[in-house]
Design a protein around this motif. Structure first.
Motif, mmCIF file in Angstrom:
data_model
loop_
_atom_site.group_PDB
_atom_site.id
_atom_site.type_symbol
_atom_site.label_atom_id
_atom_site.label_comp_id
_atom_site.label_asym_id
_atom_site.label_seq_id
_atom_site.Cartn_x
_atom_site.Cartn_y
_atom_site.Cartn_z
ATOM 1 N N PRO A 85 70.052 -58.233 -11.769
ATOM 2 C CA PRO A 85 70.592 -56.694 -11.534
ATOM 3 C C PRO A 85 69.690 -56.784 -11.517
ATOM 4 C CG PRO A 85 71.734 -56.855 -13.856
ATOM 5 C CD PRO A 85 70.930 -58.196 -13.902
ATOM 6 N N LEU A 86 68.901 -55.741 -9.865
ATOM 7 C CA LEU A 86 67.902 -55.569 -9.602
ATOM 8 C C LEU A 86 67.623 -54.227 -10.809
ATOM 9 C CD1 LEU A 86 69.215 -54.691 -5.434
ATOM 10 C CD2 LEU A 86 68.024 -56.568 -6.389
ATOM 11 N N PRO A 87 65.533 -54.652 -10.637
ATOM 12 C CA PRO A 87 65.160 -53.646 -10.831
ATOM 13 C C PRO A 87 64.571 -52.190 -10.481
ATOM 14 C CG PRO A 87 63.673 -55.359 -10.335
ATOM 15 C CD PRO A 87 65.071 -55.497 -10.357
#
Length: 220
Positions: free
Chosen positions: A195-197
């Motif tokens: 998941p993208l931060p």
């Protein structure tokens, strides 16, 4: 030893035991050209589809491309280690295929005389060679039977995908797809997606071609 008609059937190319080829006009029953240059018997002859070029293969191990109008020798194709026994032009006239007793099949650039591709075989002597009408396939025949090759890279890749359930190794890529570029380099391991931060300052998106990231080329 060898004989071939041109496309309209008006000319006949004949290869003789003495290494000479004769281009004969059938309407007048006269020789238009006498082609000299081979050091041994001529084993195969061919016209390009447009009739502008002639090809001869010889037991001297070479093939030659000639200008059909002037009889000038354009190129000598040297690469077989034994007698050259078959020759054919591609339908578009851009390539010449040769086969020989050494079991080798080769593709040549008809405009330069340079070897474009050496096709893998089983070392059994070859005598016959033919292109499909669309030029995408080449079939050779000889003591070991007949073999067919796909010459279009997209067709080769599609066939490979139906035959293997894993990525091709570098060696397999070069042998079966005739690849010599970075497309056959060992691929980088593609990391598992996470998941993208959060990004306070926004993000940049890169759109690649079909090679994707880590392709050992510009997408890397």
């Amino acid at each position: 030893n060898a004989i071939a008609f041109n496309a309209d059937g008006g000319l006949l190319l004949v290869g003789l035991n003495n290494g000479i080829a004769r281009l004969r006009d059938l309407a007048s029953n006269t020789d238009l050209l006498i082609l000299r240059g081979h050091a041994d018997s001529i084993s195969a002859v061919a016209f390009s589809l447009d009739g502008k070029m002639l090809a001869t293969a010889s037991l001297d191990g070479t093939a030659k491309i000639w200008d059909a109008k002037t009889g000038q020798e354009l190129f000598t194709l040297e690469g077989h280690t034994d007698a050259a026994t078959g020759v054919a032009f591609s339908p578009d006239g851009k390539r010449v295929a040769t086969v020989g007793r050494d079991g080798g099949a080769k593709l040549w650039d008809a405009s330069t005389g340079l070897e474009a591709l050496a096709l893998p075989g089983d070392d059994a002597a070859l005598t016959g060679v033919a292109f499909s009408p669309d030029g995408k396939r080449l079939v050779v025949s000889g003591e070991g039977g007949a073999r067919g090759y796909l010459l279009n890279l997209d067709d080769l890749a599609a066939l490979a995908r139906t035959r293997v359930t894993r990525p091709l190794s570098v060696e397999e890529c070069q042998e079966y797809l005739h690849g010599v570029s970075s497309a056959c380099a060992e691929p980088f391991a593609i990391p598992t997606a996470t998941p993208l931060p959060p990004a306070a300052n926004g993000r940049i998106c890169q759109v690649t071609n079909m090679g994707g990231l880590y392709d050992s080329y510009f997408n890397a």
